[in-house]
Scaffold this active site. Structure first.
Site, PDB file in Angstrom:
ATOM      1  N   GLU A 261       0.881  -1.175   0.000  1.00 53.94           N
ATOM      2  CA  GLU A 261       0.000   0.000   0.000  1.00 53.94           C
ATOM      3  C   GLU A 261       0.911   1.214   0.000  1.00 53.94           C
ATOM      4  OE1 GLU A 261      -3.198  -0.272  -0.115  1.00 53.94           O
ATOM      5  OE2 GLU A 261      -3.565  -2.332   0.507  1.00 53.94           O
ATOM      6  N   CYS A 300      -3.433   8.309   3.689  1.00 54.04           N
ATOM      7  CA  CYS A 300      -3.111   7.835   2.343  1.00 54.04           C
ATOM      8  C   CYS A 300      -4.284   8.024   1.398  1.00 54.04           C
ATOM      9  CB  CYS A 300      -2.724   6.370   2.412  1.00 54.04           C
ATOM     10  SG  CYS A 300      -3.929   5.389   3.316  1.00 54.04           S
TER      11      CYS A 300
END
Ligand code: NAP
Length: 519
Positions: A261, A300
């Site tokens: 990720e 994020c």
């Protein structure tokens, strides 16, 4: 000197042999604690997790492991106030931002405990999962192919980012432990304290079997070297570190299954045809201001690019700026403050540098640098007020689509028409999430499908869900988290599908009597 936090590996607390790296309060600059992993015998620690922890977890069935998750959640819930205090001190977060990390973790654990209990009922005493129906391979008597999923006999190593010391651990640990796979977590150094404390509380409670949960605080040196072929690695962090990991022999030669990720240039798109002040317009404005300020933009999933029809550029700029101007920034201990600090001086420097880069290609629409801080020293603290940038040259401003500033910074981008807007969203080269705002259901559905291939999640906001949608940046365990391309190509969460990562899939080819005896 501040306290040196211990590591918990091989079933016992162990101090690193080095001087340690200090962790700071990002508002006052005070040193809090130190972390160090020098001198740990990582191969032995990992072997203990695989053999002792893995064997104990695999001896349980899914229902029993789901109970463990529920009990872990109860332990953490009972210490919730401590975690809020730690997050305030080490991450500089206001209560609402701590909630995203701490309560988000508790919710995710509870959700997996619930799903696991349901799965346990269906799977009964089974310690494996049936994967689809058996398919016939031979004639009479039938010879069949049945896929099964069994827990991987290795460990799960989590290398995590600084922005979610709590949620980042538990959103990964919940599906791993439910799958029967022991966890070793290496939190990002800057905010490792909260992760370490949560692990300490769970260890102290005795809820999990020995070896099921370990924590290594400090340098990542040696962690990847100690991985073996049946281990899995879940990494969250920057694209640069991800590239280093991908090249490591554990991944390149030993085929350690890896989930990454990484960075993401997420966007929020206002559909064409929406009037200024319309409900869709207001919903986008509200969400942009919220995403820029929650956790000081250190998410994020935060909105980095705000795509609007060229004719609405000025109106959106004004409306978002008006909201940002009302956000008081500073010391989260002060009751008037709504947005706290960035997590470290390094992050502050990176955000200011990134902002300066973007400013070479975008104008400043709302300037955070002009905003006074509340109860925080502008030099000493890591507080940075939100800045909205903007460009009418959507195609020429390459940095806007390419450079992630991991802080309270977004750029308004004017588009010509819907195909142009969709192409701009895709210029993120693969993102975690795009949100789309509009009132025409058919047009929204079409846009959502157009964006699906380049985004892990498409969050569609129409007036009918104005009051109930879960937010552009909130990662819900029911939905997939991850994204293709530069977002890392990873897939997490999304309900029980998350268990696939921690299982090995195999085809069993046998007769019906043998398959029937599987249980
Ligand atoms: P980072 O510098 O890449 O660090 C991430 C983790 O990797 C930390 O635990 C770090 O440890 C460790 N690390 C550093 N070098 C390593 C190496 N050579 N080998 C193995 N591990 C290593 O990222 P960050 O600055 O903490 O996080 C910010 C970034 O994460 C942003 O770009 C953001 O977009 C991304 N992020 C993505 C998601 C997502 O779900 N997609 C979520 C959150 C954040 P140390 O801290 O000890 O250096």
């Amino acid at each position: 000197m501040s306290e040196l936090l211990n590591n918990f590996v091989a079933g016992r607390w162990q101090a690193g042999s080095g001087a340690g790296t200090p962790l700071f309060d990002p508002v006052t600059g005070d040193e809090l604690v130190r972390v160090d992993a020098t001198g740990l015998d990582l191969p032995a620690a990992f072997a203990f997790a695989r053999t002792t922890g893995g064997a104990a977890l695999r001896a349980l069935n899914y229902g029993q492991r789901a109970e463990l998750l529920a009990r872990v959640g109860a332990v953490l819930q009972s210490r919730r106030d401590d975690y809020y205090a730690l997050s305030l001190a080490n991450s500089g977060t206001v209560k609402n931002d701590t909630a995203v990390d701490v309560d988000g973790a508790l919710y995710t654990l509870a959700q997996y405990a619930k799903w696991g209990a349901e799965l346990g009922k269906g799977a009964g005493e089974r310690r494996f999962l049936l994967d689809g129906e058996a398919a016939r391979l031979g004639k009479e008597p039938p010879f069949l192919s049945q896929h099964v999923q069994v827990p991987t006999p290795g460990l799960a190593l989590f290398i995590n980012a600084f922005n979610f010391p709590s949620w980042g651990l538990w959103e990964k640990a919940a599906p791993a432990l439910l799958s029967g796979v022991p966890v070793v977590v290496k939190p990002a150094t800057a905010t490792a304290w909260l992760t370490q404390r949560m692990v300490a509380d769970v260890v102290e409670s005795g809820v999990l079997p020995a070896g099921a949960l370990s924590v290594v605080c400090g340098s990542s040196a040696g962690l990847l070297d100690a991985l073996e072929p049946f281990d899995v690695l879940s990494f969250t962090g920057s694209a640069d570190t991800a590239a280093v990991i991908r090249r490591h022999s554990a991944v390149a030669e030993r085929s350690v299954r890896t989930n990454i990720e990484a960075d993401s240039l997420n966007s929020a798109l206002l559909m064409p045809g929406e009037a200024p002040g319309s409900e869709a317009f207001e919903l986008q404005v509200k969400e942009v201001a919220r995403e820029m300020t929650v956790k000081s933009g250190q998410k994020c999933t935060a909105i980095r690019r705000v795509l609007v029809p060229a004719a609405l550029y000025g109106a959106v700029a004004e409306a978002v700026s008006a909201r940002l101007a009302k956000v008081s920034v500073g010391n989260p201990r002060h009751e008037a403050v709504r947005m706290g600090a960035l997590v470290s001086r390094a992050q502050k420097a990176a955000v200011l540098e990134g902002l300066a880069r973007l400013r070479t290609q975008a104008e400043v629409l709302h300037d955070g640098a002009r905003q006074p801080l509340v109860d925080a020293d502008p030099e000493r603290s890591c507080c940075v007020a939100p800045t909205l940038l903007g460009t009418r040259d959507a195609d020429g401003a390459a940095l806007v689509h390419d450079h992630e500033v991991f802080g309270p910074v977004s750029t308004l981008v004017a588009y010509r028409d819907l195909p142009h807007a969709l192409a701009l969203a895709r210029r993120g080269q693969g993102s975690l999430v795009a949100s789309v705002y509009g009132s025409d259901a058919a047009a929204l559905a079409g846009a959502a499908l157009e964006l699906a291939a380049s985004h892990g999640r498409v969050h569609v906001v129409s007036p009918e869900v104005a009051a109930t949608h879960t937010g552009h940046g909130n990662v819900m365990p029911q939905s997939l988290h991850g994204g293709p391309g530069r977002a890392g190509g990873g897939e997490e969460l999304g309900g029980l599908k998350a268990l696939n990562f921690y299982h090995r899939r195999a085809a069993l080819q046998a007769g019906s009597a043998v398959l029937g005896a599987l249980g």
